[in-house]
Design a protein around this motif. Structure first.
Motif, PDB file in Angstrom:
ATOM      1  N   ALA A  76       0.787  -2.511  -3.440  1.00  0.00           N
ATOM      2  CA  ALA A  76       1.898  -1.259  -3.709  1.00  0.00           C
ATOM      3  C   ALA A  76       1.025   0.026  -3.417  1.00  0.00           C
ATOM      4  N   PHE A  77       1.643   0.883  -2.620  1.00  0.00           N
ATOM      5  CA  PHE A  77       1.145   2.283  -2.592  1.00  0.00           C
ATOM      6  C   PHE A  77       1.886   3.009  -3.342  1.00  0.00           C
ATOM      7  N   ILE A  78       1.011   3.899  -4.355  1.00  0.00           N
ATOM      8  CA  ILE A  78       1.765   4.851  -5.153  1.00  0.00           C
ATOM      9  C   ILE A  78       0.933   6.182  -5.023  1.00  0.00           C
ATOM     10  N   LEU A 181      -2.614   6.992  -3.775  1.00  0.00           N
ATOM     11  CA  LEU A 181      -2.696   8.213  -2.817  1.00  0.00           C
ATOM     12  C   LEU A 181      -2.908   9.736  -3.880  1.00  0.00           C
ATOM     13  N   GLY A 182      -4.011  10.034  -3.773  1.00  0.00           N
ATOM     14  CA  GLY A 182      -4.216  11.287  -4.435  1.00  0.00           C
ATOM     15  C   GLY A 182      -3.834  12.730  -3.625  1.00  0.00           C
ATOM     16  N   ILE A 349      -7.677   7.023  -2.723  1.00  0.00           N
ATOM     17  CA  ILE A 349      -8.040   7.921  -1.930  1.00  0.00           C
ATOM     18  C   ILE A 349      -7.806   9.161  -2.303  1.00  0.00           C
ATOM     19  N   VAL A 350      -8.762  10.223  -2.545  1.00  0.00           N
ATOM     20  CA  VAL A 350      -8.294  11.456  -3.018  1.00  0.00           C
ATOM     21  C   VAL A 350      -8.857  12.651  -2.394  1.00  0.00           C
ATOM     22  N   GLU A 351      -8.397  13.794  -2.798  1.00  0.00           N
ATOM     23  CA  GLU A 351      -8.783  15.311  -2.064  1.00  0.00           C
ATOM     24  C   GLU A 351      -8.484  15.586  -0.829  1.00  0.00           C
ATOM     25  N   VAL A 352      -7.428  15.004  -0.504  1.00  0.00           N
ATOM     26  CA  VAL A 352      -6.771  15.024   0.745  1.00  0.00           C
ATOM     27  C   VAL A 352      -5.638  16.421   0.639  1.00  0.00           C
TER      28      VAL A 352
END
Length: 398
Positions: A76-78, A181-182, A349-352
């Motif tokens: 799952a994507f969250i 997803l950050g 994955i972060v900082e986008v």
């Protein structure tokens, strides 16, 4: 008419490829009847165009998983829209929506991953987008608690596949995988807390241009406990809390300036090995991959954390703390693919920060494509249930 042998060979290859993928499903729905009404006699359904419809990651099915325990999934994507732990540019609270926007084309042609020879959109796994965890922007301590609890509510439920089989979790159950997803990189601390509740201490692969193991008194000071937790100190806290499997963690892509050599010493206390970004010039992507695999192995549970600033700002300008001298998107995707077989149990994955992107959406597309590689690795690895040999080992230990 005569055809050259090259043309005939190409035709045969195309035919063989088409036959090999005969089980691929075309993108359909959700507008039943519109296609039929437009072209009488053809029947079928009309799908949204890739540029229309509600954005989910890779146009996966959406379900508000946090509102119901009934939905089962394997991956799952969250989203975790939090960015009040940044030291430079804010804006990563819009990262989840930006990454979803950048992922629209991932399965436009069916989703088949050519280098990894697999289709993560059409496999044994049930993969969905669970939307976002509700996160307050007014209280960091409470926001991190929301992220931990929201993540754990999804992580701790039974998966869609192999739910009855034993798994590597502390409870001995098989669990689903989550891709977060950050959000700025502070979110990795509550995510590791959630992981620890189910797996215990885990090994971490950390792609970043920064160490993120700084002591709070070095990075920004620590006038309060809340201020001491930010996107440069979360691994320090994770280490202090016993969330990391010491001496099996690794940074990759590091190229930041430091307060001094002592920063590296503290990093070692947190159990990390360092792969500098510039090493790629001498050992190439294969050398980077080998260092990572040698460090974490393929058996122990591994958490993967990816800061988009691993990429050079030429390829990913929309990030909180950009650093020049980074890797290309192609290099990072190659390195990620080289992790095939590693036991990835969860990823972020972060900082986008989309506000700093170009009109061409370079950063959000890069982030989506990197996660596409991760998603494929998880699908190829199979369910997190234990194999027969692993079950026998557990019985012997018992």
């Amino acid at each position: 008419m005569k055809f050259s042998s090259a043309i005939l060979s190409f035709a045969a290859l195309v035919a063989a490829h088409g036959d090999h993928d005969h089980d691929q499903e075309p993108i359909v729905g959700p507008h039943e009847g519109l296609w039929y009404n437009t072209l009488p006699g053809d029947g079928g359904t009309q799908a949204d165009s890739v540029f229309s419809g509600i954005s989910t990651f890779g146009r996966l099915p959406y379900y508000p998983c946090l509102s119901s325990h009934s939905m089962k999934f394997d991956i799952a994507f969250i989203g975790a829209p939090f960015d009040t732990g940044t030291s430079y540019r804010p804006g990563a609270r819009f990262g989840p929506s930006g990454i979803r926007q950048g992922s629209r084309r991932l399965n436009l042609y069916g989703g088949y991953n050519v280098p990894l020879k697999a289709n993560p959109f059409n496999s044994w796994a049930k993969v969905i987008d669970c939307g976002d965890i509700p996160v307050t922007s007014y209280d960091n301590a409470y926001a991190l608690q929301q992220i931990e609890e929201g993540h754990n509510l999804l992580l701790s439920r039974a998966p869609h596949t192999d739910a009855a089989k034993p798994g590597p979790s502390k409870s001995g159950r098989t669990l689903p995988r989550l891709i977060t997803l950050g959000g700025d990189h502070t979110i990795t601390l509550p995510l590791l807390r959630s992981i620890n509740r189910e797996y215990g201490p885990v090994s971490v692969i950390h792609f970043d241009s920064h160490l993120d193991t700084w002591k709070p008194k070095v990075f920004g000071g620590s006038p309060t406990q809340q201020a001491s937790i930010n996107h440069g100190t979360y691994f320090f806290h994770a280490s202090q809390e016993g969330l990391l499997a010491n001496d099996s963690n690794i940074h990759a892509g590091i190229r930041t300036t430091l307060s001094g050599p002592s920063d590296y010493e503290n990093d070692g206390y947190c159990g990390f090995e360092i792969v500098e970004a510039r090493e790629i010039d001498k050992i190439g992507t294969d050398g980077i991959i080998k260092k990572i695999r040698d460090r974490v192995g393929t058996e122990k549970p591994v958490y993967l954390s990816i800061d988009i600033d691993t990429l050079d700002p030429a390829f990913a300008p929309a990030t909180g703390t950009p650093e020049t001298g980074g890797w290309t998107t192609r290099e990072l995707r190659t390195i990620i693919r080289g992790l095939e077989g590693v036991n990835l149990i969860a990823t972020d994955i972060v900082e986008v920060a989309p506000a700093y992107d170009t009109n061409a959406e370079l950063t959000t597309m890069a982030a989506a494509d990197v996660l596409y590689e991760v998603m494929t690795l998880m699908v190829k690895k199979g369910p997190l249930s234990l194999g027969k040999a692993e079950e026998d080992v557990l019985e012997l230990k018992a």
